[in-house]
Scaffold this motif. Sequence first.
Motif, PDB file in Angstrom:
ATOM      1  N   PHE A   1       0.814  -1.220  -0.141  1.00  0.00           N
ATOM      2  CA  PHE A   1       0.067  -0.052   0.111  1.00  0.00           C
ATOM      3  C   PHE A   1       0.886   1.225  -0.121  1.00  0.00           C
ATOM      4  O   PHE A   1       1.754   1.400   0.808  1.00  0.00           O
ATOM      5  N   PHE A   2       0.595   2.204  -1.186  1.00  0.00           N
ATOM      6  CA  PHE A   2       1.435   3.376  -1.089  1.00  0.00           C
ATOM      7  C   PHE A   2       0.997   4.213  -0.252  1.00  0.00           C
ATOM      8  O   PHE A   2      -0.185   4.603  -0.279  1.00  0.00           O
TER       9      PHE A   2
ATOM     10  N   LEU B   1      -2.618  -6.757   8.546  1.00  0.00           N
ATOM     11  CA  LEU B   1      -3.157  -7.147   7.117  1.00  0.00           C
ATOM     12  C   LEU B   1      -2.060  -8.400   6.596  1.00  0.00           C
ATOM     13  O   LEU B   1      -2.463  -8.891   5.456  1.00  0.00           O
ATOM     14  N   GLY B   2      -1.005  -8.291   7.162  1.00  0.00           N
ATOM     15  CA  GLY B   2      -0.100  -9.221   6.320  1.00  0.00           C
ATOM     16  C   GLY B   2       0.795  -8.382   5.314  1.00  0.00           C
ATOM     17  O   GLY B   2       1.693  -9.107   4.573  1.00  0.00           O
ATOM     18  N   GLY B   3       0.554  -7.351   4.840  1.00  0.00           N
ATOM     19  CA  GLY B   3       1.232  -6.546   3.858  1.00  0.00           C
ATOM     20  C   GLY B   3       2.266  -5.466   4.416  1.00  0.00           C
ATOM     21  O   GLY B   3       2.838  -5.551   5.361  1.00  0.00           O
ATOM     22  N   HIS B   4       2.397  -4.562   3.479  1.00  0.00           N
ATOM     23  CA  HIS B   4       3.531  -3.278   3.702  1.00  0.00           C
ATOM     24  C   HIS B   4       3.117  -2.099   3.319  1.00  0.00           C
ATOM     25  O   HIS B   4       2.563  -2.139   2.123  1.00  0.00           O
ATOM     26  N   ALA B   5       3.254  -1.076   4.005  1.00  0.00           N
ATOM     27  CA  ALA B   5       2.849   0.116   3.684  1.00  0.00           C
ATOM     28  C   ALA B   5       4.268   0.969   3.385  1.00  0.00           C
ATOM     29  O   ALA B   5       5.123   1.092   4.057  1.00  0.00           O
ATOM     30  N   GLN B   6       4.286   1.557   2.180  1.00  0.00           N
ATOM     31  CA  GLN B   6       5.370   2.366   1.719  1.00  0.00           C
ATOM     32  C   GLN B   6       5.165   3.707   2.029  1.00  0.00           C
ATOM     33  O   GLN B   6       4.526   4.345   1.154  1.00  0.00           O
TER      34      GLN B   6
END
Length: 335
Positions: free
Chosen positions: A47-48, A69-74
């Motif tokens: 997620f940007f 949520l198991g993701g990454h925020a950049q």
Amino acid sequence: MDLYGKDLITTQDWGKEGLDEVLALAKGMKKHRYEEPYTEILKYKTFFMFFYNPSVRTRQSFEAAATELGGHAQFLEPKAMRLKSKDKAGETIEDAASIMSRYGVGLGIRILEDAVEQYGDGETLLREYAKYASIPIVSMAHDKYHPCQGLADLMGLQEHMGDVKGRRITMMWGYSSMVRSWSSVQEDILLLPRYGMNFTLAYPEGFDLDPEVIETAKKNAEKAGAKFEITHDRFEAVKGADVVYSRNWMSPKRYAVGKEEDQKLALQYKDWRFTSELNNLTNKAYFIHPMPVDRGNEVDDEVASGPRSIIYDIAENRLHAQKAIMALTMASGWK
């Protein structure tokens, strides 16, 4: 309601069914915070986050949301990127949105009045990104609205009050030198009457909000069988209120005269503060605020930290509401 791929620029763009779905999921995620399947929803996905303006809770809550949520925020700062602007050549919104759509599953943008020349420029930028992106665009607060804060506020009120229909909220201007944005207050002005809350807006002369927003809020209230009223008497405004939201906001002159001159306009209303005296006139009101709170100016310290203050619950709800928004708009087929 299928929310996959849907932009969230203001809650007014969504039907109530979709908002209810977000709130229900957010409450479930809060209860089962680190449990599957919630922790797998955005696994390996990015997620940007575009920050034209700085933040504390917004960056923290969105990064934590993506991680949980198991993701990454950049984290991205446009000033450090080669983006086209009025003053310099660079990548257009069309190109940037198209390319980021190939890399990530969503894009959040935060752009407030200090980063734009005229009111509405931030909203225009978000909608232009939405035009060209094939991934959801989420407002992380812009010059007109703050949908994630509005949903967190509503979630907190529902948790403490149950059905909010028929309950009365007073949104009161509070003195501060901070010259705050209209985004959070205008979002609640639109959202809470849709859920049947009777809404009283109180502020000193000269601190009017967007007239189009006010007219839409009145229509929302009428449709839901609620009342919407405006007063310049803070004592009358808080009498019998079930909820009080005391927060500073800038005057309509802010864009023309600048921040320092707007601070001077507010100085003549230093007595506009949600005091313990005013609190005693309410119906044992809950106190809400999007934070950071300007204690001693917008509100008395003993009210902000009092037993009926739910500011920390609402701050936490930003995380859960944003997780629900991301799950429903960015994860295909997930409910």
